[in-house]
Scaffold this motif. Structure first.
Motif, PDB file in Angstrom:
ATOM      1  N   GLU A 154       7.580   5.224   8.812  1.00 27.93           N
ATOM      2  CA  GLU A 154       6.671   6.371   8.789  1.00 27.93           C
ATOM      3  C   GLU A 154       7.449   7.759   8.790  1.00 27.93           C
ATOM      4  OE1 GLU A 154       3.750   8.799  11.364  1.00 27.93           O
ATOM      5  OE2 GLU A 154       3.861   6.961  11.547  1.00 27.93           O
ATOM      6  N   GLU A 155       8.843   7.459   9.060  1.00 26.88           N
ATOM      7  CA  GLU A 155       9.799   8.792   8.869  1.00 26.88           C
ATOM      8  C   GLU A 155      10.437   8.620   7.209  1.00 26.88           C
ATOM      9  OE1 GLU A 155      12.866   8.709  11.658  1.00 26.88           O
ATOM     10  OE2 GLU A 155      12.188   9.641  13.308  1.00 26.88           O
ATOM     11  N   GLU A 156      10.659   7.849   7.157  1.00 22.35           N
ATOM     12  CA  GLU A 156      11.144   7.530   5.612  1.00 22.35           C
ATOM     13  C   GLU A 156      10.170   7.734   4.839  1.00 22.35           C
ATOM     14  OE1 GLU A 156      14.456   6.586   4.624  1.00 22.35           O
ATOM     15  OE2 GLU A 156      15.156   6.938   6.794  1.00 22.35           O
ATOM     16  N   THR A 157       8.594   7.513   4.522  1.00 20.50           N
ATOM     17  CA  THR A 157       7.779   7.365   3.945  1.00 20.50           C
ATOM     18  C   THR A 157       6.828   9.179   4.083  1.00 20.50           C
ATOM     19  OG1 THR A 157       6.452   6.150   4.878  1.00 20.50           O
ATOM     20  CG2 THR A 157       8.375   5.451   3.315  1.00 20.50           C
ATOM     21  N   ASP A 158       6.944   9.457   4.228  1.00 16.20           N
ATOM     22  CA  ASP A 158       6.512  10.131   5.433  1.00 16.20           C
ATOM     23  C   ASP A 158       5.123  10.011   5.634  1.00 16.20           C
ATOM     24  OD1 ASP A 158       8.195  13.092   5.762  1.00 16.20           O
ATOM     25  OD2 ASP A 158       8.598  12.885   3.676  1.00 16.20           O
ATOM     26  N   GLU A 159       4.353   9.079   5.435  1.00 20.15           N
ATOM     27  CA  GLU A 159       2.763   8.733   5.962  1.00 20.15           C
ATOM     28  C   GLU A 159       3.199   7.391   6.898  1.00 20.15           C
ATOM     29  OE1 GLU A 159       3.225   5.484   1.330  1.00 20.15           O
ATOM     30  OE2 GLU A 159       2.120   7.875   1.810  1.00 20.15           O
ATOM     31  N   PRO A 160       2.128   6.813   6.860  1.00 19.43           N
ATOM     32  CA  PRO A 160       2.176   5.536   8.422  1.00 19.43           C
ATOM     33  C   PRO A 160       2.294   4.665   7.188  1.00 19.43           C
ATOM     34  CG  PRO A 160      -0.151   6.376   8.190  1.00 19.43           C
ATOM     35  CD  PRO A 160       0.574   7.489   7.527  1.00 19.43           C
ATOM     36  N   PHE A 161       2.422   2.796   8.097  1.00 21.94           N
ATOM     37  CA  PHE A 161       2.302   1.837   6.927  1.00 21.94           C
ATOM     38  C   PHE A 161       1.191   1.474   6.570  1.00 21.94           C
ATOM     39  CE2 PHE A 161       3.016  -2.642   6.916  1.00 21.94           C
ATOM     40  CZ  PHE A 161       3.331  -3.047   6.355  1.00 21.94           C
ATOM     41  N   PRO A 162       0.552   0.715   5.868  1.00 23.85           N
ATOM     42  CA  PRO A 162      -0.671   0.716   5.605  1.00 23.85           C
ATOM     43  C   PRO A 162      -0.839  -0.564   6.071  1.00 23.85           C
ATOM     44  CG  PRO A 162       1.106   0.261   3.460  1.00 23.85           C
ATOM     45  CD  PRO A 162       1.847   1.081   4.315  1.00 23.85           C
ATOM     46  N   GLN A 163      -2.219  -0.289   6.490  1.00 25.05           N
ATOM     47  CA  GLN A 163      -3.027  -1.672   7.118  1.00 25.05           C
ATOM     48  C   GLN A 163      -3.897  -1.789   6.821  1.00 25.05           C
ATOM     49  OE1 GLN A 163      -2.880  -1.303  11.037  1.00 25.05           O
ATOM     50  NE2 GLN A 163      -0.978  -0.095   9.739  1.00 25.05           N
ATOM     51  N   ASP A 164      -4.132  -1.443   4.921  1.00 21.94           N
ATOM     52  CA  ASP A 164      -5.601  -2.353   4.445  1.00 21.94           C
ATOM     53  C   ASP A 164      -5.332  -3.402   3.501  1.00 21.94           C
ATOM     54  OD1 ASP A 164      -7.430  -3.449   2.828  1.00 21.94           O
ATOM     55  OD2 ASP A 164      -8.225  -1.449   1.916  1.00 21.94           O
ATOM     56  N   PRO A 165      -5.309  -4.717   4.538  1.00 22.03           N
ATOM     57  CA  PRO A 165      -4.786  -6.165   3.534  1.00 22.03           C
ATOM     58  C   PRO A 165      -4.934  -5.885   1.864  1.00 22.03           C
ATOM     59  CG  PRO A 165      -5.938  -6.671   5.655  1.00 22.03           C
ATOM     60  CD  PRO A 165      -6.068  -5.414   5.234  1.00 22.03           C
ATOM     61  N   ALA A 166      -5.468  -5.504   2.040  1.00 21.36           N
ATOM     62  CA  ALA A 166      -6.025  -5.314  -0.233  1.00 21.36           C
ATOM     63  C   ALA A 166      -4.875  -4.499  -0.492  1.00 21.36           C
ATOM     64  CB  ALA A 166      -6.900  -5.076  -0.338  1.00 21.36           C
ATOM     65  N   VAL A 167      -4.107  -3.274  -0.105  1.00 23.93           N
ATOM     66  CA  VAL A 167      -3.466  -2.098  -0.619  1.00 23.93           C
ATOM     67  C   VAL A 167      -2.526  -3.488  -0.664  1.00 23.93           C
ATOM     68  CG1 VAL A 167      -3.021  -0.218  -0.012  1.00 23.93           C
ATOM     69  CG2 VAL A 167      -5.027  -0.263   0.396  1.00 23.93           C
ATOM     70  N   GLN A 168      -2.099  -3.568   0.596  1.00 23.46           N
ATOM     71  CA  GLN A 168      -0.521  -4.395   0.936  1.00 23.46           C
ATOM     72  C   GLN A 168      -0.225  -5.758  -0.018  1.00 23.46           C
ATOM     73  OE1 GLN A 168      -0.888  -5.787   5.273  1.00 23.46           O
ATOM     74  NE2 GLN A 168      -1.001  -4.265   5.880  1.00 23.46           N
ATOM     75  N   LEU A 169      -1.611  -6.692  -0.193  1.00 23.02           N
ATOM     76  CA  LEU A 169      -1.032  -7.611  -1.011  1.00 23.02           C
ATOM     77  C   LEU A 169      -0.782  -6.757  -2.708  1.00 23.02           C
ATOM     78  CD1 LEU A 169      -1.144 -10.237  -2.289  1.00 23.02           C
ATOM     79  CD2 LEU A 169      -3.254 -10.125  -1.610  1.00 23.02           C
ATOM     80  N   ALA A 170      -1.895  -5.728  -2.936  1.00 19.18           N
ATOM     81  CA  ALA A 170      -1.697  -5.080  -3.991  1.00 19.18           C
ATOM     82  C   ALA A 170      -0.462  -4.529  -4.429  1.00 19.18           C
ATOM     83  CB  ALA A 170      -2.625  -4.513  -4.475  1.00 19.18           C
ATOM     84  N   GLU A 171       0.605  -4.291  -3.296  1.00 21.14           N
ATOM     85  CA  GLU A 171       1.661  -3.509  -3.663  1.00 21.14           C
ATOM     86  C   GLU A 171       2.091  -4.638  -3.918  1.00 21.14           C
ATOM     87  OE1 GLU A 171       1.882   0.076  -4.018  1.00 21.14           O
ATOM     88  OE2 GLU A 171       0.483   0.200  -4.392  1.00 21.14           O
ATOM     89  N   VAL A 172       2.302  -5.320  -2.450  1.00 21.11           N
ATOM     90  CA  VAL A 172       3.770  -6.572  -2.832  1.00 21.11           C
ATOM     91  C   VAL A 172       3.474  -7.335  -4.590  1.00 21.11           C
ATOM     92  CG1 VAL A 172       3.886  -8.689  -2.762  1.00 21.11           C
ATOM     93  CG2 VAL A 172       3.493  -7.151  -0.195  1.00 21.11           C
ATOM     94  N   LEU A 173       2.514  -7.704  -4.892  1.00 19.52           N
ATOM     95  CA  LEU A 173       2.292  -8.281  -6.305  1.00 19.52           C
ATOM     96  C   LEU A 173       2.608  -7.064  -7.032  1.00 19.52           C
ATOM     97  CD1 LEU A 173      -1.952  -9.866  -6.224  1.00 19.52           C
ATOM     98  CD2 LEU A 173       0.519 -10.548  -6.376  1.00 19.52           C
ATOM     99  N   ARG A 174       2.796  -5.502  -6.863  1.00 15.84           N
ATOM    100  CA  ARG A 174       2.932  -4.957  -8.277  1.00 15.84           C
ATOM    101  C   ARG A 174       4.359  -4.458  -7.937  1.00 15.84           C
ATOM    102  NH1 ARG A 174       0.407  -0.889  -6.479  1.00 15.84           N
ATOM    103  NH2 ARG A 174      -1.349  -0.711  -7.708  1.00 15.84           N
ATOM    104  N   SER A 175       5.459  -4.685  -7.221  1.00 16.71           N
ATOM    105  CA  SER A 175       6.594  -4.703  -6.684  1.00 16.71           C
ATOM    106  C   SER A 175       7.489  -5.733  -7.340  1.00 16.71           C
ATOM    107  CB  SER A 175       6.973  -4.590  -5.378  1.00 16.71           C
ATOM    108  OG  SER A 175       8.080  -4.392  -5.416  1.00 16.71           O
TER     109      SER A 175
END
Length: 845
Positions: A154-175
């Motif tokens: 949270e300190e490094e990104t200024d936002e909380p860790f993402p909680q939605d599994p679909a969002v997490q998976l999408a970002e992993v795939l994109r990365s």
């Protein structure tokens, strides 16, 4: 989803291939077909991943539909070839605050926290691209690590860790997709042999956690040792772990089978252990390969996450292929096709252990394979002195000459500043199995000062220890770990199978009886080129040779050559006896006479003393014998016609030796080859003298014998006028070293200075001294072959240049109808395997 070609549920009949979805995806489908316990898996195709990299995301609801709500997932790369690599796998996708609460009740807070912390760490570093040092310091185990990791994110990104599994998976795939498409990744995989546009598939798989009650953990298992190829259960297991933790588990990792050194999986979970052995054995049989299996155990139940081909060195590869064939899992032909011919070099010579750290001082052309460590010496005499003291040495020269032969034999390896793949050092090195690096022009050679300066400015003096890696062209500082050569039963078995398949002869270039013994040990079918000049450089012979060169008339030359006749005859006799009836092709003297003379003042003075002549006279005669371009001067057949006494002595020695050798019972029909021919009349003149000598020997000995006369085709004119030459010669052997040199107008010793730049800029596709130029030089070979056989249908054709051991050249010679190729003794096994593979490839279409 099963029928969607780009987002595919992996079932037994799902439409996936290694070419569209990658090797990992295809392997998982094979495991599913074998009804092995593989977690539910969805494969994304190369096209789907490419679209993700461009920002076109798949339907995430559709992608997640095969998985249960709240199920944790992992994403792994699936490139077409596992050796091409890919982005790191990411585990525990879907882990969030709510899932943590659920798992804490089932697994306990510490285990659930570890799963969550591991995901946060991977996501932060690999997806959000945050500073890895921050998260490495935090760790990945327990509740304290989890709290600190979430706070740091949270300190490094200024936002909380993402909680939605679909969002997490999408970002992993994109990365992961973007990482594969990046410039650094592209260059890295191109260095491993992958095409620039190589695709990446992704595997989305249900997580088998490896944490929880009962026996839980992860590990890897394989049935062979990847270093030796011997049957040996290999791998590690770590309780309460994920992924490949077991390989990094240190003392906490367990052995697989019972071991007196510590606890094992077999002790903790005997049924799981038994299942693993059964699964790995089934995979070996059905996938027709030795596989490394990645597995997870949950409460004693085994899950198979992946199966990859066991990583192996060349020694292990040969043993594995042979054993699979002997067990009836693959055919002998397939075993042969699985081994790259170049891999055999690693079995014939010591090799640098490239798994260990090494300090590279410079690089050059990898001219002769193998590796050796020794103290630096800067002259052949110093190399001989080191050998006499039983000290290993590395001979360092600007370039070697025939005078360095004895020093090369005494040294463990040779390094030169100049030269290419067909330079003197390279040819002799390959012939005697001596590691050699040539053309190391990025280093500074100060031979008189006895200093060698590395590319980074480090200075090495005489006596300093270096290691030469002739396989990879590296000069290494100090002593490094070396792997021993291995010529075991599997090696011999593989090559015996190769001989049953190949349809072109393999001979060896051998200049001495020792070379011939090596060639015989490697089952060469005879000697295709014996360079007789190398027999004259021993001290006692060299002095007599110099007397002959300085003789004023024909009678004096004959008198000197009479003293060389017995030693030349003895050499040929031993050569014939060693080959025991196999054909031996002897090239008459080729180099210009000045190569037998000293080139410095000290050498001139020594020669003056030996010949009892004034120093001024010796210097004058040596200088008068010099030529602007001796490679195009009085050498080869020109020397034989101008100074016929030399060839008279040599053919007499050949005939008398064949008579001596025939007494042992082996029939000897020597093949005499005339070098550097350009015209039919040259062959006729030499043949007339050979016939006179043959008649004299028959009359003197009362013995009858036969011989075959042939020509070494090294000039473009000889290839173009082959129909004329073939009227007198019964065989043509193409010497592609000089033929390439003369066709291009390049010096094979000096071209290395600019050849790499030429190849880099696309002037030449490859160094023509390394890989046969089939378009230019090759056309001369084809013309010569066709025209020669038009005049003499039974004309024997061969290639004896250094190209002869290359698989590409063997393919060319087979297609052109050649009878055999001849190469350095240590390349004979490589050529035997390459010839077999070409024949098998033709049979299979």
């Amino acid at each position: 989803m099963q029928n969607d070609p780009h987002t595919t549920l992996i079932t037994a009949d799902a439409p996936v291939t290694a070419e569209t979805h990658g090797g990992r995806t295809k392997c998982l489908q094979r495991l599913v077909r074998l009804e092995l316990p593989v977690p539910r898996t969805v494969g994304l195709s190369f096209d789907a991943v490419h679209k993700i990299a461009r920002g076109e995301m798949p339907d995430m609801a559709f992608l997640l539909s095969p998985f249960e709500a709240g199920e944790l997932l992992c994403v792994r790369p699936s490139s077409e070839d596992p050796d091409w690599g890919g982005p790191s796998a990411i585990l525990n996708i879907g882990m969030n605050d709510a899932r943590f609460v659920d798992l804490a009740e089932r697994l306990g807070k510490e285990a659930a926290a570890s799963l969550y912390a591991r995901f946060v760490h991977s996501y932060a570093v690999l997806v959000a691209r945050l500073d890895p040092d921050v998260f490495d310091e935090i760790g990945m185990e327990g509740q304290a690590s989890l709290s600190e990791a979430l706070r740091a994110y949270e300190e490094e990104t200024d936002e909380p860790f993402p909680q939605d599994p679909a969002v997490q998976l999408a970002e992993v795939l994109r990365s992961m997709a973007r990482a594969w498409e990046g410039t650094s990744a592209r260059l890295l995989r191109q260095a491993k042999g992958a095409p620039a546009d190589a695709g990446l598939g992704l595997v989305v798989q249900s997580m088998a956690l490896g944490f929880g009650a009962g026996e839980c953990g992860s590990g890897v298992i394989q049935l062979v040792d990847g270093q030796t190829g011997l049957e040996q259960l290999t791998g590690r297991y770590l309780s309460q772990s994920q992924g490949r933790d077991a390989l990094d588990g240190g003392s906490e990792a367990l052995f697989l089978e019972r071991d007196p050194r510590g606890p094992s999986l077999e002790d903790l979970a005997p049924q799981a252990f038994e299942d693993l052995i059964a699964y790995a054995t089934l995979m070996r049989t059905k996938l027709r390969e030795e596989m490394q299996v990645e597995f997870v155990i949950e409460d004693g139940r085994v899950h198979l996450l992946d199966g990859v081909r066991v990583a192996r060195n060349s020694r292990a590869a040969v043993r594995i292929a042979v054993r699979l064939a002997e067990d009836g899992i693959i055919t002998r032909q397939e075993a042969l096709m699985r081994i790259p011919p170049s891999a055999l070099n690693e079995l014939l010579h010591k090799q640098v252990d490239r798994t260990r750290a090494r300090d590279v001082a410079g690089r050059g052309v990898a001219a002769s394979p193998g590796a050796a460590t020794g103290r630096i010496v800067f002259s052949a005499a110093e190399a001989q002195a080191s050998a006499a003291r039983d000290e290993a040495c590395i001979l360092v020269r600007r370039e070697t000459s025939p005078e360095d032969i004895r020093g090369m034999h005494a040294a463990k390896a040779v390094l030169t500043e100049r030269g290419g793949m067909t330079s003197h050092a390279a040819v002799i090195g390959r012939g005697i199995g001596l590691p050699c690096v040539v053309g190391a022009s990025e280093m500074r050679f100060q031979i008189r000062k006895k200093l060698l300066t590395g590319r980074d400015g480090r200075v090495f003096k005489e006596g300093d220890v270096i290691t030469l890696d002739g396989t990879h062209g590296e000069i290494l500082v100090g002593e490094v770990s070396l792997l021993e050569a291995t010529l075991d039963d599997a090696f011999k078995t593989l090559l015996s199978w190769a001989d049953l398949e190949r349809d072109i002869g393999i001979r060896a270039n051998a200049d001495t009886p020792a070379d011939a013994r090596t060639a015989k040990n490697f089952l060469a079918q005879g000697i295709g080129l014996c360079r007789t000049e190398h027999m004259f450089f021993e001290d006692d012979r060299l002095t007599v040779m110099r007397e002959m060169i300085f003789a004023e008339n024909s009678e004096d030359r004959r008198a000197a050559l009479e003293r060389l006749l017995p030693v030349q005859r003895a050499d040929f006799t031993e050569l014939f006896m060693t080959m025991a009836g196999l054909p031996v092709c002897i090239r008459l003297l080729d180099p210009p006479l000045h190569e037998f003379l000293p080139s410095d003042h000290a050498g001139h003075r020594g020669l003056a003393e030996a010949l009892d002549l004034p120093l001024s006279e010796v210097t004058r005669r040596v200088e008068a014998m010099g030529e602007y371009n001796p490679m195009l001067g009085m050498r080869g057949v020109r020397l034989g016609i101008a100074v016929p006494e030399i060839y008279d002595m040599q053919v007499r020695a050949i005939f008398e030796a064949s008579i001596n050798a025939a007494k042992s019972g082996a029939p000897i029909v020597p093949e005499i080859m005339i070098p550097l021919v350009s015209a039919k009349r040259e062959v006729e003149l030499v043949k007339m003298r050979i016939d006179v000598v043959a008649a004299a020997v028959r009359a003197e000995t009362g013995a009858d014998f036969d011989y075959k006369l042939g020509v070494m085709v090294e000039t473009p004119r000889a290839a173009l006028r082959a129909q004329d030459i073939a009227e007198t010669a019964v065989f043509l052997s193409f010497g592609t070293n000089d033929l390439t040199q003369m066709t291009y107008g390049l010096s094979r010793d000096d071209a290395g200075r600019f050849m790499s730049e030429y190849v880099k800029q696309g002037v030449f596709a490859e160094d023509p001294f390394h890989t046969l130029d089939v378009d230019g030089v090759g056309e001369l070979l084809i013309l010569g072959a066709r025209r020669g056989r038009a005049a003499r249908p039974d004309l024997v054709l061969s290639m004896c240049g250094e190209h002869g051991g290359n698989p590409e050249s063997i393919a060319f010679c087979r297609a052109a109808g050649f009878d055999y190729v001849s190469c350095s003794p240590f390349r004979v096994p490589v050529a035997r395997l390459a010839a077999a593979q070409l024949a098998i490839f033709d049979k299979l279409g």
